[in-house]
Design a protein around this motif. Sequence first.
Motif, PDB file in Angstrom:
ATOM      1  N   VAL A 166      24.469 -14.790 -78.956  1.00 56.52           N
ATOM      2  CA  VAL A 166      25.049 -16.067 -79.380  1.00 56.52           C
ATOM      3  C   VAL A 166      25.485 -15.937 -80.835  1.00 56.52           C
ATOM      4  CG1 VAL A 166      24.676 -18.548 -79.575  1.00 56.52           C
ATOM      5  CG2 VAL A 166      23.475 -17.246 -77.803  1.00 56.52           C
ATOM      6  N   GLY A 167      26.743 -16.227 -81.094  1.00 54.86           N
ATOM      7  CA  GLY A 167      27.288 -15.984 -82.421  1.00 54.86           C
ATOM      8  C   GLY A 167      26.863 -16.976 -83.477  1.00 54.86           C
ATOM      9  N   GLU A 168      26.562 -18.204 -83.087  1.00 57.89           N
ATOM     10  CA  GLU A 168      26.236 -19.215 -84.094  1.00 57.89           C
ATOM     11  C   GLU A 168      24.850 -19.817 -83.911  1.00 57.89           C
ATOM     12  OE1 GLU A 168      29.299 -22.057 -84.871  1.00 57.89           O
ATOM     13  OE2 GLU A 168      30.913 -20.606 -84.587  1.00 57.89           O
ATOM     14  N   GLY A 169      24.574 -20.491 -82.822  1.00 56.81           N
ATOM     15  CA  GLY A 169      23.267 -21.128 -82.680  1.00 56.81           C
ATOM     16  C   GLY A 169      22.975 -21.498 -81.247  1.00 56.81           C
ATOM     17  N   LEU A 170      21.688 -21.684 -80.968  1.00 56.99           N
ATOM     18  CA  LEU A 170      21.228 -22.109 -79.647  1.00 56.99           C
ATOM     19  C   LEU A 170      20.490 -23.425 -79.853  1.00 56.99           C
ATOM     20  CD1 LEU A 170      20.745 -21.681 -76.647  1.00 56.99           C
ATOM     21  CD2 LEU A 170      18.878 -20.121 -77.207  1.00 56.99           C
ATOM     22  N   TRP A 171      21.121 -24.527 -79.419  1.00 56.69           N
ATOM     23  CA  TRP A 171      20.625 -25.864 -79.733  1.00 56.69           C
ATOM     24  C   TRP A 171      20.121 -26.557 -78.479  1.00 56.69           C
ATOM     25  CZ3 TRP A 171      25.630 -27.552 -82.777  1.00 56.69           C
ATOM     26  CH2 TRP A 171      25.744 -26.774 -83.937  1.00 56.69           C
ATOM     27  N   PHE A 172      18.850 -26.973 -78.525  1.00 58.85           N
ATOM     28  CA  PHE A 172      18.261 -27.747 -77.434  1.00 58.85           C
ATOM     29  C   PHE A 172      18.089 -29.205 -77.867  1.00 58.85           C
ATOM     30  CE2 PHE A 172      17.055 -23.366 -76.723  1.00 58.85           C
ATOM     31  CZ  PHE A 172      17.219 -23.201 -75.359  1.00 58.85           C
ATOM     32  N   GLY A 173      17.395 -29.423 -78.966  1.00 54.74           N
ATOM     33  CA  GLY A 173      17.307 -30.748 -79.549  1.00 54.74           C
ATOM     34  C   GLY A 173      16.252 -31.648 -78.931  1.00 54.74           C
ATOM     35  N   SER A 174      16.135 -32.851 -79.509  1.00 56.70           N
ATOM     36  CA  SER A 174      15.019 -33.743 -79.196  1.00 56.70           C
ATOM     37  C   SER A 174      15.089 -34.359 -77.809  1.00 56.70           C
ATOM     38  CB  SER A 174      14.949 -34.853 -80.249  1.00 56.70           C
ATOM     39  OG  SER A 174      16.138 -35.616 -80.247  1.00 56.70           O
ATOM     40  N   LYS A 175      16.263 -34.440 -77.203  1.00 58.41           N
ATOM     41  CA  LYS A 175      16.378 -35.061 -75.880  1.00 58.41           C
ATOM     42  C   LYS A 175      16.492 -34.029 -74.760  1.00 58.41           C
ATOM     43  CE  LYS A 175      18.424 -39.347 -77.610  1.00 58.41           C
ATOM     44  NZ  LYS A 175      19.568 -40.285 -77.528  1.00 58.41           N
ATOM     45  N   PHE A 176      16.308 -32.773 -75.095  1.00 56.04           N
ATOM     46  CA  PHE A 176      16.353 -31.734 -74.074  1.00 56.04           C
ATOM     47  C   PHE A 176      15.056 -31.748 -73.260  1.00 56.04           C
ATOM     48  CE2 PHE A 176      15.205 -27.419 -72.750  1.00 56.04           C
ATOM     49  CZ  PHE A 176      16.300 -27.088 -71.961  1.00 56.04           C
ATOM     50  N   ARG A 177      15.186 -31.616 -71.944  1.00 55.54           N
ATOM     51  CA  ARG A 177      14.039 -31.583 -71.050  1.00 55.54           C
ATOM     52  C   ARG A 177      14.191 -30.389 -70.115  1.00 55.54           C
ATOM     53  NH1 ARG A 177      13.183 -34.659 -74.400  1.00 55.54           N
ATOM     54  NH2 ARG A 177      12.461 -36.819 -74.331  1.00 55.54           N
ATOM     55  N   ALA A 178      13.094 -29.681 -69.901  1.00 57.20           N
ATOM     56  CA  ALA A 178      13.118 -28.543 -68.980  1.00 57.20           C
ATOM     57  C   ALA A 178      11.870 -28.578 -68.113  1.00 57.20           C
ATOM     58  CB  ALA A 178      13.200 -27.227 -69.738  1.00 57.20           C
ATOM     59  N   ALA A 179      12.062 -28.591 -66.812  1.00 59.61           N
ATOM     60  CA  ALA A 179      10.967 -28.435 -65.864  1.00 59.61           C
ATOM     61  C   ALA A 179      11.096 -27.033 -65.291  1.00 59.61           C
ATOM     62  CB  ALA A 179      11.057 -29.489 -64.760  1.00 59.61           C
ATOM     63  N   GLY A 180      10.268 -26.126 -65.802  1.00 59.64           N
ATOM     64  CA  GLY A 180      10.392 -24.717 -65.443  1.00 59.64           C
ATOM     65  C   GLY A 180      10.210 -23.857 -66.683  1.00 59.64           C
ATOM     66  N   ARG A 181      10.612 -22.621 -66.601  1.00 55.63           N
ATOM     67  CA  ARG A 181      10.407 -21.685 -67.717  1.00 55.63           C
ATOM     68  C   ARG A 181      11.732 -21.313 -68.363  1.00 55.63           C
ATOM     69  NH1 ARG A 181       9.270 -15.604 -67.922  1.00 55.63           N
ATOM     70  NH2 ARG A 181       9.577 -15.599 -65.668  1.00 55.63           N
ATOM     71  N   LEU A 182      11.746 -21.307 -69.690  1.00 56.88           N
ATOM     72  CA  LEU A 182      12.888 -20.802 -70.452  1.00 56.88           C
ATOM     73  C   LEU A 182      12.649 -19.329 -70.738  1.00 56.88           C
ATOM     74  CD1 LEU A 182      13.375 -23.658 -73.099  1.00 56.88           C
ATOM     75  CD2 LEU A 182      14.240 -23.532 -70.752  1.00 56.88           C
ATOM     76  N   THR A 197      11.107 -31.074 -74.780  1.00 59.53           N
ATOM     77  CA  THR A 197       9.954 -31.232 -73.899  1.00 59.53           C
ATOM     78  C   THR A 197      10.050 -30.237 -72.753  1.00 59.53           C
ATOM     79  OG1 THR A 197       9.791 -33.600 -74.400  1.00 59.53           O
ATOM     80  CG2 THR A 197       8.691 -32.829 -72.407  1.00 59.53           C
ATOM     81  N   LEU A 198       9.015 -29.402 -72.618  1.00 57.95           N
ATOM     82  CA  LEU A 198       8.968 -28.385 -71.569  1.00 57.95           C
ATOM     83  C   LEU A 198       7.793 -28.692 -70.651  1.00 57.95           C
ATOM     84  CD1 LEU A 198       9.489 -25.172 -73.775  1.00 57.95           C
ATOM     85  CD2 LEU A 198      11.201 -26.800 -72.946  1.00 57.95           C
ATOM     86  N   THR A 199       8.065 -28.855 -69.355  1.00 57.21           N
ATOM     87  CA  THR A 199       7.023 -29.174 -68.386  1.00 57.21           C
ATOM     88  C   THR A 199       7.114 -28.253 -67.171  1.00 57.21           C
ATOM     89  OG1 THR A 199       8.440 -30.807 -67.277  1.00 57.21           O
ATOM     90  CG2 THR A 199       7.044 -31.614 -69.070  1.00 57.21           C
ATOM     91  N   GLU A 200       6.152 -28.375 -66.279  1.00 59.62           N
ATOM     92  CA  GLU A 200       6.101 -27.645 -65.006  1.00 59.62           C
ATOM     93  C   GLU A 200       6.425 -26.159 -65.172  1.00 59.62           C
ATOM     94  OE1 GLU A 200       7.320 -29.933 -61.463  1.00 59.62           O
ATOM     95  OE2 GLU A 200       8.285 -31.297 -62.888  1.00 59.62           O
ATOM     96  N   PRO A 201       5.591 -25.455 -65.959  1.00 64.24           N
ATOM     97  CA  PRO A 201       5.852 -24.036 -66.258  1.00 64.24           C
ATOM     98  C   PRO A 201       5.665 -23.145 -65.043  1.00 64.24           C
ATOM     99  CG  PRO A 201       3.696 -24.687 -67.042  1.00 64.24           C
ATOM    100  CD  PRO A 201       4.344 -25.939 -66.573  1.00 64.24           C
TER     101      PRO A 201
END
Length: 539
Positions: free
Chosen positions: A212-228, A245-249
């Motif tokens: 990624v040339g500049e940035g990887l932005w998730f931010g305060s409203k990002f939600r993930a159910a699973g693994r990054l 917020t990361l849930t259900e790993p």
Amino acid sequence: MGTEPANDGERELRDACVDGDVVDLTGRADRAVRAGFLESLMTDPAVTIRAVRLRNAVIEGTLDLNSVEISFPVAFEACEFAAAPDLQDARLLRLSLRACRLPGLAAGGLEVQRSVHLDEGFTSTGTVNLVGARVGGSLYLRDARLDARSSADGHALNGSRIRVGGHLSCTNSEIHGQLRLISAKIAGVINLRGTTLSRPGAVCLQGERMEVGEGLWFGSKFRAAGRLLLSHARVDGGVDLAGSTLTEPETMKENDRLPGAAVSLRAVRIRVARNLKCADGFSSTGAIDIESAEVAGTLSFRDAVSCGSGQVVNLAGTSAGTIDLAFKKRPDGTLNLRNTSTKVLIDAPDTWPAVITLDGFRYGRLQAPTEDAPETPVALRLQWLGRSPNGYLPQPYEQLAAVYRAAGQEHEARQVALAKQRARRHKLSIPGRIWGRLMEITVGYGYRTWLAGIWLLGLTVAGATAFELGTPVAAVEKPQGFHSVVYTLDVLLPIADFGQERSWQFVGGLRWLAWGYVVAGWLLTTSVISGVTRVLNRS
């Protein structure tokens, strides 16, 4: 353009594309446009086309533009595709599928000179396949909905090996399935702010080896159910998971490097040119695995709310300019800092985890979370060292002492060095522990040599008093005058010879006392020499 006659919408599109005008079939009784008609229209060399722009149509059949080269913009808006379009290996000037609904998209190897729009209500119920695609501009997936729950491989968007010359903007979208970006190269920013990724108990974002040339932005409203999964990725800007917020790993298998752990974020050997933030309300129900990473700026957990219930925060082998561990809430799992390195460590005693692995952890300076926060006392720092699950290890003590010494805090450095010897003593055999105890009470392992002076003074006063009350017997014909203080020093100091011990002797209990003083003198002298030698060797 096919054997069947064109319907009204198709005839209107054929006329409008010459000037690039939009054909809007909203409210029409017949909104159907045949895929075969579109293929013929866009590939007919006899027709001069400025742009194909179609709104609110129903595309019947499979739009097959496989390996076709089109030199004008193609824009479908709010159209419904009966089958997944085939754009594999096609070469287009510009592609827009805004607000379209389709059962997937086959576009592996697609080349688009400008931007691709799969946004503003774009909906896919199958895999969007962009494997190996080339996009000269940006790829937009804003306000999109991708649902691959009925797909065999669960890939909502497969962008492995994609090349994007601008940004990948996937904001405020809802993705059920995996966002797959293995070995992708994005020249600008990957923006996932406001997006929800859902693939519970499995990998929802697979970004291994992406660049990624500049940035990887998730931010305060990002939600993930699973693994990054961001292992071996390279980000020339920053990674922002602040407030995410990361849930259900995903629970790791027994042959994994963290067997049995429920992992929400894995970024092993990621390289970040600026900051990596899991801060400002960041919350995870699974483990955080950022091992052997390289972060040029700050690796921050400042005000992180949760880092996995009973799970590990694994930063082993990672290097960062600054590591900020001032959590909002104390993690109830393990913090692994084995072989981690940083110039500045920021932390606070009230958020230290109960278990911290510090072996090989190297840091140049300790810093409080805020300017007005008090410095952590050395007594608490020693408790910090004591949280290691491996018991006594010399390196953590030596590192802390070196940091205090470099800051000019010699008193604190000596306290740490003394605590190290005390901790080491418990690992020794019984004779070693006895000798170690003697070293501590006599000279403080060489860090409190003034104790030897106190012992010498005390023994001298006690001995002089006892010998003064006794009756010495001359040991030679012409003895020198008896002096109880000088006699005491003569028997106590192995290297001194004042002639008193050769001139006088005692009988009975005082004779045993004199011999005891000889032994005590040798022990005291040996302790001093041993302790000072240890300190000098360490220095």
